[in-house]
Design a protein around this motif. Structure first.
Motif, PDB file in Angstrom:
ATOM      1  N   TRP A 126      -3.989  13.829   1.937  1.00  0.00           N
ATOM      2  CA  TRP A 126      -2.827  13.175   1.336  1.00  0.00           C
ATOM      3  C   TRP A 126      -1.536  13.922   1.643  1.00  0.00           C
ATOM      4  N   ALA A 127      -1.663  15.226   1.918  1.00  0.00           N
ATOM      5  CA  ALA A 127      -0.484  16.059   2.166  1.00  0.00           C
ATOM      6  C   ALA A 127       0.294  15.536   3.368  1.00  0.00           C
ATOM      7  N   GLY A 128       1.583  15.353   3.167  1.00  0.00           N
ATOM      8  CA  GLY A 128       2.435  14.876   4.245  1.00  0.00           C
ATOM      9  C   GLY A 128       2.508  13.378   4.366  1.00  0.00           C
ATOM     10  N   VAL A 129       1.715  12.658   3.579  1.00  0.00           N
ATOM     11  CA  VAL A 129       1.746  11.192   3.618  1.00  0.00           C
ATOM     12  C   VAL A 129       2.385  10.691   2.324  1.00  0.00           C
ATOM     13  N   PHE A 130       1.668  10.785   1.207  1.00  0.00           N
ATOM     14  CA  PHE A 130       2.291  10.428  -0.067  1.00  0.00           C
ATOM     15  C   PHE A 130       2.340  11.603  -1.036  1.00  0.00           C
ATOM     16  N   VAL A 131       1.991  12.784  -0.546  1.00  0.00           N
ATOM     17  CA  VAL A 131       2.097  14.011  -1.339  1.00  0.00           C
ATOM     18  C   VAL A 131       2.865  15.043  -0.511  1.00  0.00           C
ATOM     19  N   PRO A 132       4.130  15.340  -0.869  1.00  0.00           N
ATOM     20  CA  PRO A 132       4.916  16.308  -0.099  1.00  0.00           C
ATOM     21  C   PRO A 132       4.550  17.737  -0.478  1.00  0.00           C
ATOM     22  N   ALA A 133       5.088  18.682   0.284  1.00  0.00           N
ATOM     23  CA  ALA A 133       4.799  20.090   0.025  1.00  0.00           C
ATOM     24  C   ALA A 133       5.499  20.577  -1.232  1.00  0.00           C
ATOM     25  N   GLN A 134       6.679  20.044  -1.498  1.00  0.00           N
ATOM     26  CA  GLN A 134       7.447  20.440  -2.670  1.00  0.00           C
ATOM     27  C   GLN A 134       7.923  19.193  -3.400  1.00  0.00           C
ATOM     28  N   ALA A 135       8.113  19.327  -4.705  1.00  0.00           N
ATOM     29  CA  ALA A 135       8.463  18.169  -5.530  1.00  0.00           C
ATOM     30  C   ALA A 135       9.777  17.527  -5.112  1.00  0.00           C
ATOM     31  N   SER A 136      10.715  18.315  -4.603  1.00  0.00           N
ATOM     32  CA  SER A 136      12.032  17.787  -4.276  1.00  0.00           C
ATOM     33  C   SER A 136      12.084  17.120  -2.905  1.00  0.00           C
ATOM     34  N   GLN A 137      11.010  17.226  -2.126  1.00  0.00           N
ATOM     35  CA  GLN A 137      11.009  16.641  -0.793  1.00  0.00           C
ATOM     36  C   GLN A 137      10.726  15.142  -0.844  1.00  0.00           C
ATOM     37  N   PRO A 138      11.216  14.391   0.137  1.00  0.00           N
ATOM     38  CA  PRO A 138      10.938  12.945   0.163  1.00  0.00           C
ATOM     39  C   PRO A 138       9.468  12.679   0.417  1.00  0.00           C
ATOM     40  N   ILE A 139       9.031  11.515  -0.019  1.00  0.00           N
ATOM     41  CA  ILE A 139       7.648  11.095   0.174  1.00  0.00           C
ATOM     42  C   ILE A 139       7.584  10.206   1.409  1.00  0.00           C
ATOM     43  N   PHE A 140       6.764  10.594   2.363  1.00  0.00           N
ATOM     44  CA  PHE A 140       6.739   9.918   3.653  1.00  0.00           C
ATOM     45  C   PHE A 140       6.317   8.457   3.533  1.00  0.00           C
ATOM     46  N   SER A 141       5.413   8.136   2.617  1.00  0.00           N
ATOM     47  CA  SER A 141       4.993   6.745   2.428  1.00  0.00           C
ATOM     48  C   SER A 141       6.177   5.850   2.066  1.00  0.00           C
ATOM     49  N   TYR A 161       0.831  -1.209   0.000  1.00  0.00           N
ATOM     50  CA  TYR A 161       0.000   0.000   0.000  1.00  0.00           C
ATOM     51  C   TYR A 161       0.864   1.257   0.000  1.00  0.00           C
ATOM     52  N   HIS A 162       1.665   1.443   1.054  1.00  0.00           N
ATOM     53  CA  HIS A 162       2.464   2.661   1.117  1.00  0.00           C
ATOM     54  C   HIS A 162       3.555   2.664   0.051  1.00  0.00           C
ATOM     55  N   GLY A 163       4.072   1.487  -0.291  1.00  0.00           N
ATOM     56  CA  GLY A 163       5.053   1.420  -1.356  1.00  0.00           C
ATOM     57  C   GLY A 163       4.496   1.917  -2.673  1.00  0.00           C
ATOM     58  N   TRP A 164       3.266   1.504  -2.991  1.00  0.00           N
ATOM     59  CA  TRP A 164       2.628   1.945  -4.237  1.00  0.00           C
ATOM     60  C   TRP A 164       2.308   3.432  -4.195  1.00  0.00           C
ATOM     61  N   GLN A 165       1.808   3.922  -3.073  1.00  0.00           N
ATOM     62  CA  GLN A 165       1.449   5.338  -2.998  1.00  0.00           C
ATOM     63  C   GLN A 165       2.680   6.211  -3.240  1.00  0.00           C
ATOM     64  N   ALA A 166       3.828   5.773  -2.757  1.00  0.00           N
ATOM     65  CA  ALA A 166       5.055   6.524  -3.014  1.00  0.00           C
ATOM     66  C   ALA A 166       5.486   6.381  -4.470  1.00  0.00           C
ATOM     67  N   ARG A 167       5.452   5.168  -4.990  1.00  0.00           N
ATOM     68  CA  ARG A 167       5.881   4.930  -6.376  1.00  0.00           C
ATOM     69  C   ARG A 167       4.977   5.664  -7.367  1.00  0.00           C
ATOM     70  N   ALA A 168       3.671   5.635  -7.120  1.00  0.00           N
ATOM     71  CA  ALA A 168       2.728   6.251  -8.059  1.00  0.00           C
ATOM     72  C   ALA A 168       2.919   7.757  -8.155  1.00  0.00           C
ATOM     73  N   ASN A 169       3.450   8.358  -7.109  1.00  0.00           N
ATOM     74  CA  ASN A 169       3.628   9.818  -7.113  1.00  0.00           C
ATOM     75  C   ASN A 169       5.077  10.221  -7.314  1.00  0.00           C
TER      76      ASN A 169
END
Length: 621
Positions: free
Chosen positions: A315-330, A207-215
């Motif tokens: 979704w913000a802060g979970v699999f959608v970061p504030a900026q494109a260059s930031q890591p994805i928490f998922s 689940y979290h792996g996909w949410q990070a990969r998809a974004n």
């Protein structure tokens, strides 16, 4: 000392007199625990402090090999009730905050002895998974033995046992709650399981792996970022807000919302975003986030469900970061579990999320530890037979754990136990617009503990429960999620009482200095101005009922709503549908017969495979 607390306290429970201690707080340091946890188990400290702002004896101890626990025993307000609370993420800390109990008088007036545990380890990055015993402690043993030890301390301190025992947890705490009902049905009379990580194996990997990969785009940066979520969210509300009869920014049943992000894609062939539309890449990413992973050859779903329409701002802060260059928490959540917990054989040290393959072969590798970590067994016969009561609850806008998981378990219990038998002891509540364990656009402050007490103690089954919007600027709840604060305070205040500062709760995971959880990376939660909060109350009814406006009265008051029949839509078939069938539990070691008081001992697991061997995780696809 506070003024005397009147007997009764709670309209939901029976009237019980206040019982005061017969022993000193310091005397509890000699309480024997070796027969419960094994050699090395002991009380390490017993000092006077506070619980819920009232005087209490705060006891800390260890159950071998490294399960740390804490119990707060009221000095002058105990009404013979015991409450154990769960912890979130991968735990590694003791949190004493109680959730889903806003306004519960017995809680605020100090009627409960309250306990919690760190689940057997002091790290929060998953490295404890290298130790087979610590895996078992996290899976189920720590929660159970903490309950047994706490009850012994109650008996010694007050000279009598508790009359009623309750458990309340959210996130992994919700998984812990269901583990107790399934494995140790004699521990608690009433159990509240919120947003349960019951599909632990799948939740923390695919689940979290996909949410990070998809974004994640080809350049390694995030495709969809937090400032763009409002565009998507408004499109969802425009299409689906009125399905429940009111335009109020909340969707009563998001499953009825057949939303396709293509409706908000910018026109033309260029892959560029606009102020009120999404780029082609953003649209594709959003669609994949809703849909979840599928086997590329068969199209089979690999998760029970993704985030539901209406949850976009969460979704913000979970699999959608504030900026494109930031890591994805998922990605962090998934890697912590994948590297040390999920597979029988750990992946190589240089394993990356890009190495994870989303297909049925990978899914089937998760099955080996399903009987250890998951809590999807619908056979609650022993729990029901002894009169136990279970309330499951979940926010419809939860981005961390899809509410379809809780629905799937509710439906599995009803199928296995039979509708009439299940109706006698189990309920499900779904909260529109509510995020993971707390927060969101919908009313999230709710008291399920009081009606649970009424059900357990007086046989009054819960019906509609009123949820409300938390007061403005109230510190968000840390219930079910690590809050990043040091564990333990010299002033005697219990860690976890009160949430973290700031406008939004941090998400579970991460490890800071001394192994303490530090929440998301710096800046990840910086989303700009928050949306205006509507102060309102709203009834929530047992699933599948939903609240419907009566046609008159203040739309922001609960009295203006009543229950109507909703839809009990089956969770779509997916690769793990068979996980919601009875299965033998798995454990490494048996606990002592006097501690495991009911039912057959768990079958021993196969010998654990050597850590750090080459894992059978397919290459990236």
């Amino acid at each position: 000392m506070p003024p005397p607390v009147p007997a009764g306290l709670v309209p939901g429970g029976v009237a019980l007199s206040v019982v005061t201690p017969i022993a000193s707080c310091e005397a509890l340091t000699t309480t024997a625990l070796i027969d419960i946890g094994g050699r090395g188990s002991q009380v390490t400290k017993a000092t006077k402090g506070t619980s819920q702002g009232l005087p209490a004896c705060v006891v800390e101890g260890v159950l071998a090999p490294s399960i740390q626990f804490r119990v707060a025993l009221p000095l002058g307000s105990w009404t013979q009730r015991f409450l154990q609370v769960g912890c979130g993420g991968l735990c590694g800390r003791i949190g004493m905050e109680v959730g889903a109990a806003d306004g519960c008088l017995n809680l605020t007036q100090g009627g409960f002895a309250i306990a919690s545990t760190d689940m057997g380890h002091q790290d929060n990055d998953g490295s404890f998974g290298l130790d087979a015993q610590k895996r078992e402690d996290f899976a189920h043993r720590a929660v159970h033995l903490t309950a047994v030890a706490s009850k012994r301390l109650i008996q010694r301190f007050y000279g009598r046992p508790q009359r009623f025992a309750y458990f309340s947890g959210c996130s992994d705490g919700g998984r812990e709650a269901l583990v107790e009902a399934q494995r140790y049905p004699e521990d608690f009379d009433g159990i509240l399981a919120g947003a349960a990580a019951l599909n632990f194996q799948v939740q923390n990997s695919l689940y979290h792996g996909w949410q990070a990969r998809a974004n994640t785009g080809p350049d390694g940066n995030a495709i969809l970022i937090a400032p763009r979520l409002a565009v998507l969210h408004q499109a969802v509300l425009k299409q689906c807000d009125g399905l429940d009869g009111r335009l109020d920014g909340l969707i009563a049943d998001p499953r009825l919302c057949k939303f396709d992000p293509a409706v908000v894609q910018c026109p033309g062939d260029e892959d560029k975003p606009g102020p009120n539309c999404l780029s082609r890449s953003e649209t594709t990413a959003a669609r994949q986030l809703y849909e979840g992973p599928r086997d590329p050859q068969t199209g089979e779903r690999l998760t029970a469900g993704g985030p539901q329409p209406g949850s976009e701002l969460g979704w913000a802060g979970v699999f959608v970061p504030a900026q494109a260059s930031q890591p994805i928490f998922s990605e962090r959540i998934a890697l912590q579990a994948l590297q040390h917990l999920i597979f029988e054989v750990d992946p190589p040290q240089d394993f990356k999320l890009a190495d994870l393959r989303f297909d049925r072969a990978t899914f089937d590798q998760l099955r080996a530890r399903h009987p250890l970590f998951d809590a999807t067994n619908p056979d609650l016969s022993r729990f029901a037979a002894r009169g136990g009561k279970l309330v499951i609850w979940h926010g419809w806008s939860d981005p961390h754990i899809s509410p379809l998981n809780s629905i799937a378990y509710h439906q599995a219990v009803r199928r296995f136990m039979g509708e009439d038998k299940a109706q006698a002891f189990e309920r499900l509540y779904l909260l529109p617009g509510v995020y993971h364990c707390a927060g969101g656009e919908g009313p999230s402050a709710i008291d399920l503990l009081t009606p649970m007490m009424g059900w357990v103690e007086q046989g009054r089954a819960p019906a509609g429960v009123v949820a409300s919007t938390p007061p403005p600027r109230q510190r968000p709840s840390g219930f079910g999620q690590p809050d990043g604060k040091p564990d333990g305070k010299p002033d005697g205040k219990l860690a976890g009482e009160g949430g973290p500062p700031g406008g939004r709760p941090p998400m579970a995971g991460g490890s800071g200095p001394q192994g303490r959880p530090d929440g998301p990376p710096p800046g990840m939660m910086d989303f700009g101005p928050a949306a205006p909060v509507i102060q309102r109350t709203r009834p929530v009814y047992p699933y599948p009922q939903v609240a419907r406006y009566k046609g008159q009265g203040d739309v922001n008051l609960a009295d203006s709503y009543g229950p109507v029949s909703g839809s009990d839509i089956p969770v779509p078939a997916w690769a793990g549908s068979d996980l919601f069938q009875p299965y033998p539990v798995r454990a490494v070691n048996k606990v002592a017969p006097d501690v495991q008081r009911v039912g057959p001992a768990p079958a021993p697991a196969p010998a654990p495979a050597p850590a750090r061997a080459s894992a059978p995780v397919p290459a990236a696809r």
